[in-house]
Scaffold this active site. Structure first.
Site, short mmCIF file in Angstrom:
data_model
loop_
_atom_site.label_atom_id
_atom_site.label_comp_id
_atom_site.label_asym_id
_atom_site.label_seq_id
_atom_site.Cartn_x
_atom_site.Cartn_y
_atom_site.Cartn_z
N GLU A 262 32.26 -10.54 -30.98
CA GLU A 262 31.22 -11.41 -30.40
C GLU A 262 32.17 -12.33 -29.38
O GLU A 262 33.10 -12.93 -29.64
CB GLU A 262 30.72 -12.25 -31.56
CG GLU A 262 30.00 -11.77 -32.51
CD GLU A 262 29.36 -12.94 -33.70
OE1 GLU A 262 28.63 -13.70 -33.13
OE2 GLU A 262 29.98 -12.92 -34.69
N ARG A 482 39.16 -7.33 -45.30
CA ARG A 482 39.73 -8.10 -44.10
C ARG A 482 41.04 -8.45 -44.40
O ARG A 482 41.69 -8.55 -45.49
CB ARG A 482 38.74 -9.19 -43.97
CG ARG A 482 38.70 -10.06 -45.02
CD ARG A 482 37.83 -11.49 -44.84
NE ARG A 482 38.20 -12.11 -43.71
CZ ARG A 482 37.50 -12.85 -42.91
NH1 ARG A 482 36.12 -12.98 -43.46
NH2 ARG A 482 37.66 -13.45 -41.76
N LYS A 492 36.36 -18.51 -37.67
CA LYS A 492 36.12 -19.06 -36.30
C LYS A 492 35.93 -20.61 -36.46
O LYS A 492 36.19 -21.55 -35.61
CB LYS A 492 34.86 -18.38 -35.80
CG LYS A 492 35.31 -16.90 -35.16
CD LYS A 492 34.23 -16.48 -34.57
CE LYS A 492 34.72 -15.02 -33.94
NZ LYS A 492 33.54 -14.33 -33.13
#
Length: 778
Positions: A262, A482, A492
């Site tokens: 993103e 992850r 984030k």
């Protein structure tokens, strides 16, 4: 949990691994199930237990029906090595839930194949002879993994312990600069950093080729995911023969992946793992990887982030097959949404966000779920034309509100946002959600392998439901764990707060695990990729990777590439009383620990005058047996120069601080002191050495897992950045440029910061010389 812990110890799992496993409920339940299926609740050999642990953490989810058969082979020692287990995973991934061909399975896993020690030795000698010239060129610092890989190709079922022993017998262990003295004629002069034993560890099949677990594009007709519904038959996700043939005709059978960030923030080291998986698989299979910007949220996206992402992808060594945007497909996505409504699989809803949340929690249908198709088509068209206010309507997929998977509770496909889009402009006022757009764009781009982290695993059902509802090609979906690293945060939201509230100095602050921050700190992309390859692309979720493991790979890289220099961080003046003030002796210092005597380019010149500077920490008023620094009446060796002996100490008026030391040097080098110090001298009488600023960076947080703390900002390490404004450096560093990397002897690895000017050089410490991770491996 105590019973589970004891059970894990019974099968030979070490205490630390058992503790980490207990902390992860998913792995715990998997391992307990595997132990029971294998019927070893009373214990087993450690080697068998390690293989069972591998099965519990890496077994392909699409082939669970065959797990008992693999365990049977492991417990009976028909499959007894990690390489055989990895081969079994590859075979079973392709087989899926279909009938198991035992003969082919045994052949693929090397069951019954015995390789003699003589065969291994003969083959290894052949491999070594092929690589001998390259090994010698690298002074026997060859990549041990390469030798293992060549042996694995020739003899896949050879005992890795024998191979390891043969490699050790052929290769000398090299050394590099550090803080331990190297003996030479009983005089400890050169300080060395012993190379870590990590390279001696046996590489697994996954380390040699982590992409073996993924099937070929032509095999994507097999069922590898089942979606269960409360009111209809099971959906067995797979492509029809016609759809797959059409896909293969378009792609030519090549692997196509995508890296879909993103554009709403800076990439961090977790994205480095995603790039390694996505770009790496495509590169290994001779295919291509899209760099696709997932730009479905126009409010959060900036060109700054897009430019940064492209720069970092290139810096990490990856070349996109094509750069695309989800917004490139907005028209196709809209058309397919209309088709979804026509098929009775979507509806326009007027519930508020809070109402949707409440109804989902109670598994209740929206009041508008069963409205006529024609009505939803008209309303969706009105949404597109901007005739409905923002927040007054959404398009929702009609999935299964009674499902056990909350990601099937009628997810939102479109919402209204009267916001201009950075890439698409003002054309649209409705924007697709990630859950709607992601899978469709994967299909439109003919992605063969859609790979993401495990938090998206529950979305797999929705992914395949939507593609099936529209009759579109279905990529192969697979999730991996992850990357979580100790002493930092990578969400984030938390990173954004650290930056916007000025807890750090921007997105490229060297203390952050952003790739921009790591780059500015001096960490190389090759070291990051080596680190990611080392931890693998497994499905073991929830574990924290120690920061020291990354630092190990950084040292391994910089030890080979960073030239040596001397810098004194906190200078203490030493006056050489038996050397004329006007005398300046030019000496040779090594750029590399193994610099050939006849290669002038491997040396740099340093002046030795009657005023030199040493570290304040290298002097004490009281000597001791275990201290190798300077003290009154004691001698030390100045690196590349002469022995000096302290003859006098000049103290401050209050007699508490040492102002200056007087010493005599031994021009004939008859003195043989144990301690060796780095130093910097005045280049000419009365002229200060080169002044530089040095920034010492350390762990940003004190706790290993600060993200789990309620008051995580209180855990910030106050010593994470220490600025030393006036250190002294040897003259050749005057010519250093931004991004140049050095090993400051006895101190660590440093890089020239971008803030440097010709008048003021700034060096960032990348990592210290100490390697605590390597010590744990010995």
């Amino acid at each position: 949990m105590v019973e589970a812990f004891d059970l894990f110890l019974k099968i030979g799992i070490d205490i630390r691994t058992a503790e980490n496993t207990i902390a992860n409920s998913k792995v715990t339940s998997n391992l307990i199930a595997v132990i029971n299926e294998a019927a070893v609740t009373n214990g087993c050999e450690r080697s068998t237990g390690n293989l069972l642990y591998t099965v519990a953490t890496k077994f392909p989810a699409n082939a669970l029906v065959h797990r008992p058969k693999l365990l049977e082979y492991i417990v009976s020692s028909k499959i007894k090595t990690p390489a055989q287990v990895e081969a079994a995973f590859v075979f079973l991934t392709v087989t899926g839930s279909e009938d198991l061909d035992i003969s082919r399975f045994e052949e693929a896993c090397g069951v019954g194949v015995e390789v003699s020690e003589e065969d291994i030795e003969r083959t290894f000698n052949e491999v070594f002879e092929e690589k001998k010239s390259a090994i010698k060129e690298q002074s026997y610092r060859t990549n041990v993994g390469d030798l293992f890989a060549h042996m694995r190709k020739k003899l896949p079922w050879a005992d890795p312990k024998i191979v390891k022993k043969l490699i050790e017998s052929k290769l000398e262990k090299p050394t590099a600069d550090s803080e331990k003295p190297l003996k030479k004629k009983k005089d400890k002069i050169v300080k060395v950093e012993v190379k870590s034993t990590t390279e001696e560890l046996i590489p697994s099949e996954e380390e040699l080729n982590p992409y073996l677990i993924f099937p070929a594009p032509g095999e994507n007709y097999k069922v590898h995911t089942e979606v269960f519904f409360s009111d209809r038959p099971v959906l067995r996700a797979c492509n029809s023969k016609a759809i797959l043939e059409k896909h293969l005709k378009i792609t030519g059978g090549k692997v196509l992946t995508r890296f879909p960030p993103e554009p709403n923030g800076y990439l961090h080291i977790g994205h480095a793992k995603a790039m390694f998986v996505d770009f790496g698989l495509a590169k290994e299979r001779g295919g291509g990887c899209y760099l696709r910007y997932d730009d479905t949220n126009p409010e959060a996206e900036k060109k700054e982030y897009i430019d940064h992402i492209e720069e970092i992808v290139d810096w990490m060594g990856w070349k996109p097959f094509k750069i695309t945007y989800t917004s490139d497909y907005f028209q196709e996505l809209y058309d397919l949404a209309v088709e979804l409504i026509r098929r009775g699989c979507a509806y326009v809803d007027h519930q508020t966000g809070d109402e949707i949340k409440e109804y989902r929690e109670k598994k209740m249908n929206s009041p508008w779920r069963d409205r006529p198709i024609s009505e939803s088509l008209k309303l969706f068209y009105d949404m597109k034309r901007g005739m409905i206010d923002e927040g007054k309507a959404t398009l929702r997929m009609k999935q299964d509100m009674q499902s056990d998977n909350f990601n099937m509770f009628d997810l939102i496909a479109y919402r209204i946002k009267f916001t201009s889009h950075p890439h698409a402009g003002d054309k649209w006022c409705i924007y697709p959600s990630y859950d709607y757009a992601h899978c469709i764009v994967d299909s439109l781009e003919n992605i063969t392998h859609s790979l993401c982290t495990l938090e998206f695993e529950t979305r797999r059902a929705s992914y395949y439901w939507l593609l099936d509802a529209l009759g579109l090609y279905q990529p192969y979906v697979w999730e991996y764990s992850r990357l979580n690293i100790t002493n930092t945060v990578m969400s984030k939201r938390k990173l954004n707060r650290l930056v916007t509230e000025n807890y750090v100095d921007g997105w490229d602050d060297p203390r952050l695990m952003t790739l921009a921050g790591l780059r500015r700190r001096g960490v190389t992309s090759t070291a990051i990729n080596a680190f990611v390859r080392g931890i693998g692309i497994t499905r073991s979720d929830g574990s924290l990777i120690r920061l020291e493991r990354l630092e190990y790979h950084v040292r391994e890289e910089l030890n080979k590439t960073a030239s040596r220099a001397m810098v004194v961080l906190n200078p203490l003046k030493v006056v050489i009383t038996n050397l004329e003030p006007s005398s300046v002796i030019e000496l040779d210092a090594k750029k590399w620990p193994d610099a050939p005597a006849d290669d002038a380019s491997s040396y740099y010149k340093v002046p030795f005058s009657n005023v030199v500077y040493i570290e304040q920490s290298d002097f004490r008023m009281k000597d001791s047996k275990d201290y190798y620094g300077l003290a009154p009446g004691k001698a030390v060796l100045l690196r590349y120069a002469f022995p000096i002996k302290c003859t006098e100490v000049v103290l401050s008026d209050d007699k508490k601080a040492v102002i200056e030391i007087h010493a005599e040097y031994d021009p004939d080098k008859k003195t043989k002191p144990k301690g060796v110090l780095h130093w910097v001298a005045e280049p000419s009488p009365g002229v200060d050495p080169l002044k530089v600023e040095v920034r010492l960076f350390d762990k940003l947080f004190i706790s290993e897992n600060p993200g789990e703390l309620d008051n995580w900002l209180d855990d910030l390490n106050p010593e994470s950045k220490v600025v030393i404004p006036c250190s002294y450096a040897v003259p050749p560093l005057r010519h250093a440029k931004a991004d140049d990397k050095f090993q400051f002897e006895r101190l660590g690895y440093f890089m020239v910061d971008k803030d440097s000017t010709p008048e003021k050089l700034i060096f960032n410490r990348t990592v210290t010389l100490r390697d605590s991770y390597a010590k744990t491996l010995k």
